[in-house]
Design an enzyme around this catalytic site. Structure first.
Site: not given
Length: 702
Positions: A353, A390
């Site tokens: 993330d 990401e």
């Protein structure tokens, strides 16, 4: 002192000191966390700036300790405290630490000798087993628990699926089965997900990506909005990095913590599926200076977090703090964490993330050669693990196509999502970008081995609209989140097809289904790994909420009753997955039929690769060989225009002809060629209805 120095008697460890009624001896300095060894429990923890450390022991579910055991200075080596305590039953106690040291907030030092601190290496955390209930720790601090590592993996090996073959299904453990419509015996749990493995296998999924399963406190900051309690439902706010989320288990916490998650992973592997975890290393749930201090802040605040020169928390995560990922101490911790999940849980890959934070320096600036990213690539335990970034963060750093890869890191291709969304809804000037994304984004990743292992193509994920909502709403509808609809992304590239939200208009509903089928058709015929979000295959809706991080209700839970209503879409997705498997030329380069190239572009007419602002009709042909060495061609034609258009097919070898496999302009039905008869307006031309996609493959002439 280490294991080689220890004095043994009758092959058992012997205590050498007594502190506060407990026999102790120096511990194993390289064994982090708490671990049972013979008749003792080994406790090891590190701190660069602390001056003393104590082990604090609690009875099960108790809030007051029954013992506090200072670790003698003689048991400290370097920045490591390690002690073995005898006479403890792992079934009967919980633990944490207390650390003393300097207090100077401007330097980021905030030690408090009376503060209870959760072990960052704790394999299990107590007081979190009942979803939606506040921690049982009355002091607001989480306690660790010693676990037993003896799970039977039954000699199950990972499928080790090539990157280009990945069909990734992103899901939330609780939301996937929590609604009663799931029909599971253990809704909202790891065991409930096990019940759905046959469904995932039939769908054609070969990799399951779990949204955060590290321990998090869903009740850390509950709010009541319009009578609904809003909580940390998604779990992107980690409490303990080595522990599974206890409230996802169907049974009450015990010393075999994690066995239910391990069983899930084992059963998925047994059915040919890999498991990826969505991990959050960019921030923790301790927040900024207003947040709690239950772990890293009390151990080494100035080491674990990015701080300003006056001791404030930098916030590139948007969640209050930012982990100091490239500090050597933090690097070691994060690598240890990933190793733990690979060794003890057999995890096959990780999606990171806001991964751009992992490449930031102490002052927050991007590093040209981030040591953490490089160490993860070359770590011997992680050598076969898939690493997916990401490639952006909340601080404005966007690195899609430029994330430091070391020929190992892949990326969530945000440009694929954005460009294909725009093209498929009819935006002008997007044809060339759409082609680039479909053929593997060579403008971002180049060609060759690196390119084939770089792009995770997706149109939807947990963050944003579902696929159904993408074509049902022009704007987000996050009012129920309680922030006056100011949260969530405003740039969705969505289109409501003429009516905002649900409608009874059959023409609009039919158009929406066609657009959903278009999206899946393009996704499954694109080079690179592919990913889609839970429930998209049966048109699940979040009612226009594109940021339901706090919605523990039907907004986020899958409504399985829609599976029957939208079975056509589901069946088409399953068929597309089989089709992709049957035609290797779609997924990767290989041997090519003589006179052809692996990929060619045919925008309306054969070998026309030109496009302009008004181009809405594109075509891509893949050429290769099947596994038995026969020539194989696949063509995808996309009409994103609002009127019918005719496309001319590229010629095939003289002994082959084109056969329609999928056409979104009619209702999907396998092995029903009659449905496609109206497509042909000549032997080599197709008339595509407005906003439709066709997929053809070659067959040998009889």
């Amino acid at each position: 002192m280490n294991s080689a120095d220890m004095f043994l008697k009758s092959n058992k460890l012997v205590p050498i000191d007594k502190i506060n009624g407990y026999y102790v001896r120096p511990g194993l300095y390289t064994m982090d966390g708490a671990m049972a060894i013979d008749d003792a429990i080994n406790f090891t923890i590190h701190s660069w700036n602390a001056t003393s450390c104590s082990v604090v022991l609690f009875g099960r579910y108790e809030t007051e300790p029954f013992a506090v055991i200072p670790i003698p200075d003689s048991y400290r080596i370097g920045d490591t405290w390690s002690i073995m305590i005898f006479g403890l039953d792992i079934r009967e106690f919980e633990y944490c630490y207390r650390m003393d040291g300097p207090y100077d907030k401007k330097r980021g030092l905030i030690f408090d000798k009376d503060r209870n601190i959760l072990d960052p290496y704790a394999k299990a955390v107590t007081g979190q087993s009942t979803w939606g209930s506040k921690s049982t720790a009355g002091d607001g601090v989480y306690h660790g628990r010693v676990t037993v590592e003896n799970f039977d993996w039954m000699a199950i090996n990972s499928p080790r699926i090539p990157f280009s073959d990945l069909v990734i299904y992103e899901l939330h453990v609780r939301g996937f089965t929590k609604d009663r419509s799931s029909g599971t015996e253990f809704p909202g749990t790891f065991k409930g997900l096990i019940e759905k493995i046959p469904y995932l296998k039939q769908l054609g999924v070969n990799t399951v990506e779990l949204m955060p399963v590290f321990e998090f406190d869903e009740m850390e900051d509950p709010r009541v909005v319009d009578g609904e309690t809003l909580i940390n439902y998604w779990g992107y706010n980690t409490t303990a990095f080595f522990a599974p989320n206890t409230s996802y288990a169907s049974t009450r916490e015990n010393n075999h913590e994690g066995d239910e998650l391990k069983t899930l992973i084992r059963e998925l592997k047994k059915n040919g599926m890999q498991v990826f975890l969505d991990v959050v290393f960019n921030h923790t749930s301790e927040g900024d200076d207003r947040g709690p201090a239950f772990s890293f802040k009390g151990i080494d605040n100035s080491v674990f977090y990015l701080l300003t020169p006056d001791g404030k928390y930098q916030n590139f995560s948007g969640c209050g703090n930012t982990v100091n990922c490239n500090h050597p101490v933090v690097q070691r911790f994060l690598i240890d964490c990933l190793r733990h999940w690979v060794i003890n849980y057999r995890v096959d890959g990780f999606r990171f993330d806001l991964a751009s934070i992992l490449g930031r320096d102490r002052d927050g600036s991007p590093l040209p050669n981030p040591p953490l990213l490089k160490h993860l690539v070359y770590d011997p335990i992680l050598s076969n693990v898939t690493l997916i970034a990401e490639a952006w963060d909340a601080g404005g750093l966007y690195q899609v196509g430029s994330f430091p890869s070391y020929h190992r890191w892949a990326e969530w291709n945000g440009r694929y999502r954005d460009d294909l969304r725009c093209f498929l809804k009819g935006d002008c000037g997007m044809a060339d970008k759409a082609i680039q994304r479909i053929i593997g984004s060579p403008d971002l990743y180049g060609y060759g081995a690196h390119a084939n292992n770089s792009s995770v193509n997706f149109l939807t994920c947990h963050d944003g609209f579902t696929l159904y909502d993408l074509y049902s709403y022009n704007t987000k509808h996050n009012e129920k989140n309680g922030w006056n609809n100011t949260d969530g992304d405003n740039n969705n590239n969505s289109w409501n097809c003429g009516v905002e939200g649900d409608t009874d208009d059959p023409a609009i509903n039919g158009l929406r289904i066609r657009l959903i089928k278009n999206a899946f058709s393009v996704l499954f015929c694109s080079r690179g790994a592919l990913m889609f979000y839970q429930g998209d295959e049966f048109c699940n809706t979040q009612f226009g909420n594109n940021n339901p991080y706090c919605q523990d209700n039907i907004t986020s839970w899958l409504d399985w009753s829609r599976l029957e209503k939208y079975s056509e879409v589901h069946d088409m997705v399953s068929a597309l997955s089989r089709f992709r498997t049957q035609h290797p030329c779609v997924r990767k380069d290989g041997a090519v039929p003589e006179g052809y190239t692996s990929i060619s572009v045919h925008n309306g007419t054969p070998y026309n690769s030109e496009s302009n602002d008004d181009t809405h009709l594109i075509g891509v042909m893949y050429a290769g060989k099947t596994e038995d060495g026969k020539n194989d061609f696949v063509y995808i034609g996309i009409n994103a225009y609002w009127e019918p258009l005719v496309t001319e097919l590229p010629p095939l070898p003289h002994d082959m002809s084109w056969k329609v496999a999928f056409y979104t302009g009619v209702e999907f039905a396998e092995q029903d060629d009659e449905r496609y008869s109206t497509l042909w307006c000549d032997w080599n031309k197709l008339r595509l209805c407005d906003r439709s996609v066709v997929i053809l493959h070659s067959v040998y002439n009889k």
